[in-house]
Structure formats: C-alpha cells, structure tokens
Design a protein around this motif. Structure first.
Motif, PDB file in Angstrom:
ATOM      1  N   GLY A  62       0.905  -1.300  -0.093  1.00  0.00           N
ATOM      2  CA  GLY A  62      -0.091   0.059  -0.005  1.00  0.00           C
ATOM      3  C   GLY A  62       0.761   1.303  -0.023  1.00  0.00           C
ATOM      4  N   ALA A  63       0.116   2.480   0.142  1.00  0.00           N
ATOM      5  CA  ALA A  63       0.963   3.661  -0.102  1.00  0.00           C
ATOM      6  C   ALA A  63       0.903   4.358   1.216  1.00  0.00           C
ATOM      7  N   LEU A  64       1.825   5.250   1.400  1.00  0.00           N
ATOM      8  CA  LEU A  64       1.971   6.146   2.523  1.00  0.00           C
ATOM      9  C   LEU A  64       1.171   7.373   2.450  1.00  0.00           C
ATOM     10  N   PRO A  65       0.424   7.798   3.406  1.00  0.00           N
ATOM     11  CA  PRO A  65      -0.414   8.953   3.104  1.00  0.00           C
ATOM     12  C   PRO A  65       0.632  10.324   2.947  1.00  0.00           C
ATOM     13  N   PRO A  66      -0.111  11.353   2.440  1.00  0.00           N
ATOM     14  CA  PRO A  66       0.799  12.488   2.360  1.00  0.00           C
ATOM     15  C   PRO A  66       1.518  12.877   3.572  1.00  0.00           C
ATOM     16  N   ALA A  67       2.625  13.592   3.282  1.00  0.00           N
ATOM     17  CA  ALA A  67       3.421  14.435   4.532  1.00  0.00           C
ATOM     18  C   ALA A  67       2.394  15.235   5.448  1.00  0.00           C
ATOM     19  N   GLY A  68       2.581  15.212   6.501  1.00  0.00           N
ATOM     20  CA  GLY A  68       1.975  16.089   7.485  1.00  0.00           C
ATOM     21  C   GLY A  68       1.648  15.489   8.887  1.00  0.00           C
ATOM     22  N   ARG A  69       1.093  16.149   9.828  1.00  0.00           N
ATOM     23  CA  ARG A  69       0.816  15.789  11.048  1.00  0.00           C
ATOM     24  C   ARG A  69      -0.678  15.076  10.980  1.00  0.00           C
ATOM     25  N   TYR A  70      -0.987  13.995  11.835  1.00  0.00           N
ATOM     26  CA  TYR A  70      -2.206  13.548  11.915  1.00  0.00           C
ATOM     27  C   TYR A  70      -2.537  13.307  13.481  1.00  0.00           C
ATOM     28  N   GLU A  71      -3.832  13.359  13.356  1.00  0.00           N
ATOM     29  CA  GLU A  71      -4.495  12.804  14.799  1.00  0.00           C
ATOM     30  C   GLU A  71      -4.546  11.492  14.607  1.00  0.00           C
ATOM     31  N   ALA A  72      -4.205  10.570  15.630  1.00  0.00           N
ATOM     32  CA  ALA A  72      -4.203   9.040  14.981  1.00  0.00           C
ATOM     33  C   ALA A  72      -4.377   8.159  16.288  1.00  0.00           C
ATOM     34  N   ARG A  73      -4.753   6.982  16.082  1.00  0.00           N
ATOM     35  CA  ARG A  73      -5.008   6.050  17.223  1.00  0.00           C
ATOM     36  C   ARG A  73      -4.172   4.823  16.978  1.00  0.00           C
ATOM     37  N   LEU A  74      -3.516   4.235  18.090  1.00  0.00           N
ATOM     38  CA  LEU A  74      -2.693   3.129  18.026  1.00  0.00           C
ATOM     39  C   LEU A  74      -3.116   2.276  19.011  1.00  0.00           C
ATOM     40  N   CYS A  75      -3.402   0.846  18.490  1.00  0.00           N
ATOM     41  CA  CYS A  75      -3.782  -0.258  19.189  1.00  0.00           C
ATOM     42  C   CYS A  75      -2.407  -1.438  19.152  1.00  0.00           C
ATOM     43  N   VAL A  76      -2.397  -1.854  20.208  1.00  0.00           N
ATOM     44  CA  VAL A  76      -0.967  -2.856  20.340  1.00  0.00           C
ATOM     45  C   VAL A  76      -1.491  -3.887  20.995  1.00  0.00           C
ATOM     46  N   ALA A  77      -1.366  -5.205  20.529  1.00  0.00           N
ATOM     47  CA  ALA A  77      -1.818  -6.257  20.911  1.00  0.00           C
ATOM     48  C   ALA A  77      -0.606  -7.374  21.230  1.00  0.00           C
ATOM     49  N   ALA A  78      -0.296  -7.834  22.524  1.00  0.00           N
ATOM     50  CA  ALA A  78       0.550  -8.547  22.843  1.00  0.00           C
ATOM     51  C   ALA A  78       0.129 -10.071  22.950  1.00  0.00           C
ATOM     52  N   SER A  79       0.677 -10.670  21.985  1.00  0.00           N
ATOM     53  CA  SER A  79       0.419 -12.314  22.164  1.00  0.00           C
ATOM     54  C   SER A  79      -1.051 -12.518  21.454  1.00  0.00           C
ATOM     55  N   ALA A  80      -1.898 -13.032  22.848  1.00  0.00           N
ATOM     56  CA  ALA A  80      -3.203 -13.540  22.689  1.00  0.00           C
ATOM     57  C   ALA A  80      -4.069 -12.467  23.392  1.00  0.00           C
ATOM     58  N   GLN A  81      -3.041 -11.529  23.875  1.00  0.00           N
ATOM     59  CA  GLN A  81      -4.163 -10.557  24.512  1.00  0.00           C
ATOM     60  C   GLN A  81      -5.018  -9.572  23.823  1.00  0.00           C
ATOM     61  N   PRO A  82      -6.157  -9.015  24.422  1.00  0.00           N
ATOM     62  CA  PRO A  82      -6.837  -7.982  23.732  1.00  0.00           C
ATOM     63  C   PRO A  82      -5.888  -6.728  23.422  1.00  0.00           C
ATOM     64  N   PRO A  83      -6.288  -6.094  22.315  1.00  0.00           N
ATOM     65  CA  PRO A  83      -5.364  -4.831  22.046  1.00  0.00           C
ATOM     66  C   PRO A  83      -5.679  -3.741  22.849  1.00  0.00           C
ATOM     67  N   ASN A  84      -4.661  -2.934  23.189  1.00  0.00           N
ATOM     68  CA  ASN A  84      -4.709  -1.868  24.066  1.00  0.00           C
ATOM     69  C   ASN A  84      -4.628  -0.410  23.211  1.00  0.00           C
ATOM     70  N   CYS A  85      -5.810   0.153  23.204  1.00  0.00           N
ATOM     71  CA  CYS A  85      -5.544   1.370  21.974  1.00  0.00           C
ATOM     72  C   CYS A  85      -5.675   2.641  22.788  1.00  0.00           C
ATOM     73  N   GLY A  86      -5.168   3.732  22.057  1.00  0.00           N
ATOM     74  CA  GLY A  86      -5.321   5.087  22.435  1.00  0.00           C
ATOM     75  C   GLY A  86      -4.751   6.075  21.837  1.00  0.00           C
ATOM     76  N   PRO A  87      -5.070   7.268  21.977  1.00  0.00           N
ATOM     77  CA  PRO A  87      -4.606   8.236  20.896  1.00  0.00           C
ATOM     78  C   PRO A  87      -3.163   8.538  21.033  1.00  0.00           C
ATOM     79  N   VAL A  88      -2.494   8.970  19.747  1.00  0.00           N
ATOM     80  CA  VAL A  88      -1.060   9.082  19.524  1.00  0.00           C
ATOM     81  C   VAL A  88      -0.907  10.390  18.600  1.00  0.00           C
ATOM     82  N   GLU A  89       0.110  10.908  18.642  1.00  0.00           N
ATOM     83  CA  GLU A  89       0.658  11.804  17.529  1.00  0.00           C
ATOM     84  C   GLU A  89       1.217  11.294  16.515  1.00  0.00           C
ATOM     85  N   ALA A  90       1.075  11.501  15.245  1.00  0.00           N
ATOM     86  CA  ALA A  90       1.723  10.809  14.233  1.00  0.00           C
ATOM     87  C   ALA A  90       2.274  11.794  13.067  1.00  0.00           C
ATOM     88  N   GLN A  91       3.346  11.851  12.433  1.00  0.00           N
ATOM     89  CA  GLN A  91       3.789  12.639  11.621  1.00  0.00           C
ATOM     90  C   GLN A  91       4.571  12.084  10.334  1.00  0.00           C
TER      91      GLN A  91
END
Length: 122
Positions: free
Chosen positions: A19-48
């Motif tokens: 796939g393709a990387l979105p255009p350059a800029g700052r983004y409001e974002a949400r990151l979800c991280v799942a460790a092994s078989a655990q449910p994901p932990n999600c929260g707001p992040v800053e992305a650039q």
C-alpha cells in the motif's frame, strides 16, 4: 543467516500488497497494540509523516520511528533519546490504517491515521 531470517518477512511483505504512505503532515491518530493473545490496548497518539516517507508515532515520551524500504517496515523505538528496541516487519496499508508487527516481542500494531493538520511535517 540474516538472509534466512528475513526471507519469511520478504515473502509476507510481497504478498501483503504494502500500500501507499499517506501525504506528509501531522495526523491525529489512534494506536492499538496487542501482545500475543491478549486483547489490544488502544489510545490516541501523535503521528507525523515526513516528506522523505518516514513516519514517527509518539506515545507520551516513547516514539516509534518507522521507515519503509524495499517492501519492509524498519522500526526503531526510543524513550526520550535512548533507543529501546528495533525491528523489521512486513506491513500493510489499508486506506489510512497501517498494520505491522514486532514478531520477536510478540506484538501486533494497528495505527489508524485520522485527519491531517495544515502544518506540514518537518
């Protein structure tokens, strides 16, 4: 030895249709991280997304520095100015969502980019 360790990642990256990387800029974002078989932990992040095609995701004082090279995602995690981890992963963009993993640590990530601010990335 390194080539044999990367071979499955290269195959997976080619099959994933990276796939393709979105255009350059700052983004409001949400990151979800799942460790092994655990449910994901999600929260707001800053992305650039920078003009060279790199992506930095900030979670408090941790940062994920992501580069996309030859169909692979190269990740370096820092805490302040100290590097705490590095990894190579296959990845997939689906619209504004990036999916990748840190296989040795058993982590799976999903980054959902929201709206881009008007301020260009530096």
């Amino acid at each position: 030895m390194i080539a044999s360790a990367l071979a499955p990642l290269l195959v997976a990256a080619a099959a994933a249709g990276a796939g393709a990387l979105p255009p350059a800029g700052r983004y409001e974002a949400r990151l979800c991280v799942a460790a092994s078989a655990q449910p994901p932990n999600c929260g707001p992040v800053e992305a650039q997304v920078d003009a060279e095609g790199g992506l930095v995701v900030r979670v408090h004082d941790f940062a994920y520095h992501l580069a996309f090279q030859q169909g692979l995602l190269i990740g370096v995690t820092t805490h302040g100015s100290m590097q705490v981890a590095e990894f190579v992963s296959s990845y997939r963009w689906i619209g504004q969502t990036l999916m990748f993993g840190d296989r040795p640590r058993g982590l799976n990530y999903e980054l959902q980019l929201g709206t881009s601010s008007a301020e260009p990335a530096r």
